[in-house]
Scaffold this motif. Structure first.
Motif, short mmCIF file in Angstrom:
data_model
loop_
_atom_site.label_atom_id
_atom_site.label_comp_id
_atom_site.label_asym_id
_atom_site.label_seq_id
_atom_site.Cartn_x
_atom_site.Cartn_y
_atom_site.Cartn_z
N GLY A 116 0.77 -1.24 0.00
CA GLY A 116 0.00 0.00 0.00
C GLY A 116 0.80 1.28 0.00
N THR A 117 2.14 1.19 0.03
CA THR A 117 2.93 2.42 0.15
C THR A 117 2.90 3.27 -1.13
OG1 THR A 117 4.92 1.14 -0.39
CG2 THR A 117 4.47 1.56 1.93
N GLU A 118 2.87 2.63 -2.29
CA GLU A 118 2.78 3.41 -3.53
C GLU A 118 1.45 4.15 -3.59
OE1 GLU A 118 5.02 4.13 -5.90
OE2 GLU A 118 6.53 3.06 -4.71
N GLY A 119 0.41 3.56 -3.01
CA GLY A 119 -0.87 4.25 -2.94
C GLY A 119 -0.81 5.46 -2.03
N LYS A 120 -0.06 5.36 -0.95
CA LYS A 120 0.11 6.51 -0.05
C LYS A 120 0.89 7.62 -0.76
CE LYS A 120 -0.17 4.08 4.38
NZ LYS A 120 0.40 3.92 5.73
N ILE A 121 1.88 7.23 -1.53
CA ILE A 121 2.66 8.22 -2.29
C ILE A 121 1.75 8.95 -3.29
CG2 ILE A 121 4.48 8.47 -4.03
CD1 ILE A 121 5.95 6.17 -2.53
N LYS A 122 0.86 8.20 -3.95
CA LYS A 122 -0.06 8.83 -4.89
C LYS A 122 -1.03 9.78 -4.18
CE LYS A 122 -0.12 5.31 -8.54
NZ LYS A 122 -0.98 4.35 -9.30
N ALA A 123 -1.45 9.40 -2.97
CA ALA A 123 -2.35 10.27 -2.20
C ALA A 123 -1.65 11.57 -1.84
CB ALA A 123 -2.83 9.54 -0.94
N ALA A 124 -0.37 11.48 -1.46
CA ALA A 124 0.40 12.68 -1.13
C ALA A 124 0.57 13.56 -2.36
CB ALA A 124 1.76 12.28 -0.56
N LYS A 125 0.82 12.94 -3.50
CA LYS A 125 1.00 13.69 -4.76
C LYS A 125 -0.29 14.42 -5.12
CE LYS A 125 2.73 13.03 -9.50
NZ LYS A 125 1.58 13.42 -10.35
N PHE A 126 -1.42 13.73 -4.99
CA PHE A 126 -2.72 14.34 -5.28
C PHE A 126 -2.93 15.56 -4.39
CE2 PHE A 126 -7.18 14.93 -4.26
CZ PHE A 126 -7.77 14.99 -5.51
N ALA A 127 -2.69 15.40 -3.08
CA ALA A 127 -2.91 16.50 -2.14
C ALA A 127 -2.00 17.68 -2.44
CB ALA A 127 -2.68 16.01 -0.71
N ARG A 128 -0.74 17.39 -2.78
CA ARG A 128 0.21 18.48 -3.06
C ARG A 128 -0.18 19.23 -4.32
NH1 ARG A 128 4.29 18.91 -6.39
NH2 ARG A 128 4.40 16.68 -6.86
N LYS A 159 -3.11 19.34 -5.91
CA LYS A 159 -4.46 19.92 -5.93
C LYS A 159 -4.70 20.93 -4.82
CE LYS A 159 -5.71 17.32 -9.39
NZ LYS A 159 -5.97 17.92 -10.73
N GLY A 160 -3.69 21.15 -3.96
CA GLY A 160 -3.85 22.11 -2.88
C GLY A 160 -4.77 21.67 -1.77
N VAL A 161 -4.92 20.35 -1.60
CA VAL A 161 -5.78 19.80 -0.55
C VAL A 161 -4.97 19.69 0.74
CG1 VAL A 161 -7.18 17.82 0.16
CG2 VAL A 161 -7.11 18.51 -2.25
N PRO A 162 -5.50 20.12 1.88
CA PRO A 162 -4.77 19.97 3.15
C PRO A 162 -4.35 18.52 3.37
CG PRO A 162 -6.65 21.40 3.47
CD PRO A 162 -6.76 20.86 2.07
N TYR A 163 -3.07 18.34 3.76
CA TYR A 163 -2.50 17.01 3.91
C TYR A 163 -1.75 16.92 5.23
CZ TYR A 163 0.59 12.97 3.05
OH TYR A 163 1.27 11.76 3.13
N LEU A 164 -2.02 15.87 5.99
CA LEU A 164 -1.27 15.57 7.20
C LEU A 164 -0.71 14.16 7.08
CD1 LEU A 164 -0.26 16.11 10.06
CD2 LEU A 164 -2.51 15.43 10.92
N GLY A 165 0.61 14.06 7.03
CA GLY A 165 1.28 12.76 6.97
C GLY A 165 1.92 12.45 8.31
N ILE A 166 1.59 11.30 8.88
CA ILE A 166 2.09 10.93 10.20
C ILE A 166 3.01 9.72 10.07
CG2 ILE A 166 1.41 10.05 12.46
CD1 ILE A 166 -1.18 11.64 12.21
N CYS A 167 4.24 9.87 10.55
CA CYS A 167 5.24 8.80 10.56
C CYS A 167 5.48 8.29 9.13
CB CYS A 167 4.81 7.68 11.52
SG CYS A 167 6.16 6.59 12.02
N LEU A 168 5.00 7.11 8.78
CA LEU A 168 5.16 6.63 7.41
C LEU A 168 4.52 7.58 6.42
CD1 LEU A 168 6.20 4.27 5.62
CD2 LEU A 168 3.93 3.24 5.86
N GLY A 169 3.44 8.24 6.84
CA GLY A 169 2.78 9.22 5.97
C GLY A 169 3.69 10.39 5.64
N MET A 170 4.56 10.78 6.57
CA MET A 170 5.56 11.81 6.28
C MET A 170 6.60 11.26 5.32
SD MET A 170 8.36 13.51 8.86
CE MET A 170 9.99 13.95 8.26
N GLN A 171 7.08 10.05 5.58
CA GLN A 171 8.11 9.48 4.72
C GLN A 171 7.63 9.31 3.29
OE1 GLN A 171 9.25 5.87 6.74
NE2 GLN A 171 9.94 6.96 8.57
N MET A 172 6.37 8.91 3.12
CA MET A 172 5.83 8.77 1.76
C MET A 172 5.72 10.13 1.07
SD MET A 172 5.54 5.54 1.45
CE MET A 172 7.05 5.56 2.44
#
Length: 547
Positions: A358-370, A372-385
């Motif tokens: 599931g990590t590539e999916g998390k990376i895609k979610a981060a890319k979408f948020a960045r 599209k200007g959507v507020p994003y909070l990445g925690i631990c692995l979410g930050m690393q992705m």
């Protein structure tokens, strides 16, 4: 000297012992008493640190680095009392301590037995810090009759008899099932559960009866008669719309009064419940709703992200809005475009986790948020992705990845921008770890200080430049790529005091994009929402045009 309240459960598991314990602790605090809550788990794992989230839910981490049961999260959220390593014990830890003592020769050659050696170890654990508080609430995991719980029940029996009369009581939670065919509540399971307790020498002073239907006075009197408790000590516990209604509901049902009466404390100080009235007012009088997508790996079991779910609720309370968190399996985005799933949400949160799935999916979610200007909070692995995503798509490091997964980035050269943490400073000494060390208790665990950059978004959110947050991870972002990443727009706005370990990143010129290496959700409370979650929800409101 503390008074002790032992909380046990019967009939079935998952009755809500942890919630009842936490609510009782909050009610005793409301009457001016000091409390500490503890969890005794009969399983043979030393702690839940190596358990799958699907097995046990989330692992709650204390300031002093203990990996504990999620019930300690309830304890902290309801009382505000920071849990310690000494507030959680398991059969595995007890037996491990006994065997270590035996190997050292501490028992002087005696035969080691459950009684007295194991039970003595449990009683020694119960006594820790007994002079610090007015009440010690000790919850025993599992249900009465479980074979692995017998040493704990025997230790409690001994402990109660060794203390002066009136210093210990026992509160027992049971289930009153409703039979639709006959249209009645059945008390027999409760009677048998209490009988099981009595057979091992324990007598409940207070009975808390979970039920989906109102319990008639006649049934309460019947339970009191057959279970040998006072009628006013049979406390109904009904399902609630919010767990934060538990203190007020239990007070109305008379739980705190029954407990104090059992100790002979009468009259008792009047409770001050304004804190919980305000909490419920914020919950029940929300002025709008925001939708947050939680893109994670363990979405099939919400308890895997229990503290995150609660921290989002707290963030909503801080802003007087209702937060609707929706759980999305990040593996969905491995093959699909996340836009179809994420474009309707006001904010995106990517939580922690372990392993590659599931990590590539998390990376895609981060890319979408960045993008599209959507507020994003990445925690631990979410930050690393988020860092890997920025490295690939902003800094041009095409093969960026993590040593944790050790995979090739397609046909590109694998470049680990996240690496296995081998050395860090804890207090006044260095901690060293190897990749092949035992898994249990070997991560960077507990509270660590971070220094924030003046003028950064996180410094504004926290209202200062020095913070302390709880960690649970064994991989870190590599600072060798910091210059490239910052030139591309990813700012390292929080670092360890020695400047070696990245703690927070944020994207420049983005409405709200923050990744944190620690777990802020562990310190959030309904009456004191964590500032990151409060501001994250504020940003979600702005994105959803609620402000």
């Amino acid at each position: 000297m503390a008074r002790y309240i032992f909380i046990t459960g019967g009939v079935v598991s998952s009755l809500g012992k942890g919630l009842a314990s936490a609510a009782l602790g909050a009610l005793l605090q409301a009457r001016g008493y000091t409390v500490r809550l503890r969890k005794l788990d009969p399983y043979l794992n030393v702690d839940p640190g190596t358990m799958s989230p699907f097995e046990h839910g989330e692992v709650f981490v204390t300031d002093d680095g203990a990996e504990t049961d999620l019930d300690l999260g309830h304890y902290e959220r309801f009382t505000g009392v920071s849990a310690r390593m000494t507030d959680s014990i398991s059969s595995g830890r007890i037996y491990s301590n006994v065997l270590e003592n035996e190997r050292r020769g501490d028992y002087l050659g005696k035969t080691i037995q459950v009684i007295p050696h194991v039970t003595n170890e449990i009683k020694d654990f119960l006594r820790i810090g007994e002079d610090e508080v007015d009440f010690m609430l000790c919850e025993i995991g599992g249900t009465v009759g479980d074979i692995e719980g017998l040493p704990f029940f025997e230790a409690i029996r001994q402990f109660i008899h060794e203390r002066p009369r009136g210093e210990c009581i026992l509160m027992h939670l049971t289930l009153l099932p409703y039979l639709a065919a006959s249209g009645e509540l059945k008390t027999k399971p409760t009677q048998h559960s209490v009988k099981e307790l009595q057979s091992i020498g324990l007598k409940p002073d207070v009975l808390v009866c979970r039920s989906e239907h109102p319990i008639p006075e006649r049934e309460r009197e019947k339970i009191a008669l057959f279970c040998n408790v006072r009628p006013d000590a049979v406390i109904p516990a009904y399902d609630l719309k919010s767990i934060y209604g538990a203190p007020l509901a239990y007070h109305e049902a008379g739980l705190d009064t029954a407990v104090l009466n059992a100790f002979g404390i009468d009259p008792a100080p009047r409770p001050k419940l304004e804190r919980w009235m305000d909490v419920m007012d914020r919950l029940t009088h929300a002025e709008g709703e925001v939708r947050v997508a939680v893109v994670g790996k363990y979405t099939q079991l919400e308890d895997a992200y229990k503290s995150i779910a609660e921290a989002l609720t707290h963030g909503g309370m801080a802003n007087r809005v209702r937060v609707k968190a929706e759980w999305i399996d990040s593996a969905l985005f491995e093959k699909e475009d996340p836009a179809a799933y994420l474009e309707s949400y006001d904010a995106i949160l990517v939580p922690g986790g372990f392993g590659e799935r599931g990590t590539e999916g998390k990376i895609k979610a981060a890319k979408f948020a960045r993008e599209k200007g959507v507020p994003y909070l990445g925690i631990c692995l979410g930050m690393q992705m988020a860092v890997i995503e920025s490295a690939r798509h902003m800094a041009g490091i095409e093969g960026a990845g993590s040593e944790e997964f050790d995979h090739e980035a397609g046909e590109k050269r694998f470049i680990p921008v996240v690496y296995h943490l081998k050395e860090w400073v804890q207090g006044n000494h260095k901690v060293r770890r190897k990749a092949d060390d035992d898994k249990g208790g070997t991560m960077r665990l507990g509270a660590y200080t971070a220094t924030l950059t003046e003028g950064s978004k996180v410094a504004q959110i926290y209202g200062g430049t020095v913070i302390e947050e709880r960690h649970r991870h064994r991989y870190e972002v590599d600072t060798r790529y910091r210059e490239e990443l910052e030139k591309s727009g990813l700012v390292f706005s929080g670092m360890s005091p020695d400047g070696k370990l990245p703690e927070i990143v944020e994207v420049k010129d983005h409405p709200w994009f923050i990744g944190v290496q620690f777990h802020p959700e562990l310190k959030s409370k309904p009456f004191a929402p964590h500032p990151l979650f409060a501001d994250f929800i504020r940003a979600a409101m702005a994105n959803g045009r609620l402000v």
